[in-house]
Design an enzyme around this catalytic site. Sequence first.
Site, mmCIF file in Angstrom:
data_model
loop_
_atom_site.group_PDB
_atom_site.id
_atom_site.type_symbol
_atom_site.label_atom_id
_atom_site.label_comp_id
_atom_site.label_asym_id
_atom_site.label_seq_id
_atom_site.Cartn_x
_atom_site.Cartn_y
_atom_site.Cartn_z
ATOM 1 N N CYS A 250 0.851 -1.188 0.000
ATOM 2 C CA CYS A 250 0.000 0.000 0.000
ATOM 3 C C CYS A 250 0.892 1.245 0.000
ATOM 4 O O CYS A 250 1.692 1.447 0.917
ATOM 5 C CB CYS A 250 -0.924 -0.008 1.213
ATOM 6 S SG CYS A 250 -2.013 1.419 1.282
ATOM 7 N N HIS B 94 11.076 5.605 -5.241
ATOM 8 C CA HIS B 94 10.774 6.038 -6.599
ATOM 9 C C HIS B 94 11.331 5.032 -7.608
ATOM 10 O O HIS B 94 12.292 4.311 -7.326
ATOM 11 C CB HIS B 94 11.343 7.421 -6.849
ATOM 12 C CG HIS B 94 10.633 8.482 -6.064
ATOM 13 N ND1 HIS B 94 10.914 9.812 -6.208
ATOM 14 C CD2 HIS B 94 9.652 8.409 -5.124
ATOM 15 C CE1 HIS B 94 10.138 10.522 -5.407
ATOM 16 N NE2 HIS B 94 9.366 9.681 -4.723
ATOM 17 N N GLU C 220 13.077 5.244 -10.394
ATOM 18 C CA GLU C 220 14.461 5.360 -10.832
ATOM 19 C C GLU C 220 15.431 4.881 -9.750
ATOM 20 O O GLU C 220 16.440 4.246 -10.043
ATOM 21 C CB GLU C 220 14.797 6.781 -11.300
ATOM 22 C CG GLU C 220 14.421 7.900 -10.355
ATOM 23 C CD GLU C 220 13.027 8.452 -10.534
ATOM 24 O OE1 GLU C 220 12.049 7.692 -10.395
ATOM 25 O OE2 GLU C 220 12.898 9.668 -10.780
ATOM 26 N N TYR D 1 7.169 16.033 -14.033
ATOM 27 C CA TYR D 1 6.706 16.169 -12.654
ATOM 28 C C TYR D 1 6.429 17.643 -12.391
ATOM 29 O O TYR D 1 7.064 18.524 -12.981
ATOM 30 C CB TYR D 1 7.792 15.616 -11.728
ATOM 31 C CG TYR D 1 7.450 15.607 -10.262
ATOM 32 C CD1 TYR D 1 6.347 14.899 -9.782
ATOM 33 C CD2 TYR D 1 8.234 16.289 -9.340
ATOM 34 C CE1 TYR D 1 6.039 14.875 -8.440
ATOM 35 C CE2 TYR D 1 7.943 16.274 -7.987
ATOM 36 C CZ TYR D 1 6.835 15.569 -7.544
ATOM 37 O OH TYR D 1 6.543 15.552 -6.208
#
Length: 147
Positions: A59, A78, A80, A127
């Site tokens: 989650c 993340h 990357e 982003y």
Amino acid sequence: MEVQESSKQRRLDMVYMTMAIAVSSLSHCKRSKVGAVIEKDGNVISIGYNGTPSGMDNCCEELHETGMSTITKSIVLHAEMNAVIKAAKTGNAVQNSTLYVTLSPCIECSKYILQSGIKRVVYLDQYRDTSGIDLLKKFIKIEQYVI
């Protein structure tokens, strides 16, 4: 000859970005699914997607303190960074490689990208905070992939 090379690079970019998009579907995050592929010398050396660390509940979001919306948990890795970590775990050096990612890197990931020796970043969507891209542009090649 340069036109031919750029055409070949464009085809390669399309293949690796398509792979990054496919990898993003592995994410359990609801707000944003992000995928990454690291390519070096014509070979995929690592993939990653955003999510919680191995062994933890998958989650990625929690209810904001206002109770009106959800926010991403601070423990989420993340895409990357997951790709760079997986490369390191398997003994694949990312130095002089290209990172394909479906969302442009944040400032934290950008610092790690620079430190790891990745020389080129190709991203699909931007982003909302461009500080990561702004940092990368000063030191390495960064391009937005346009479909």
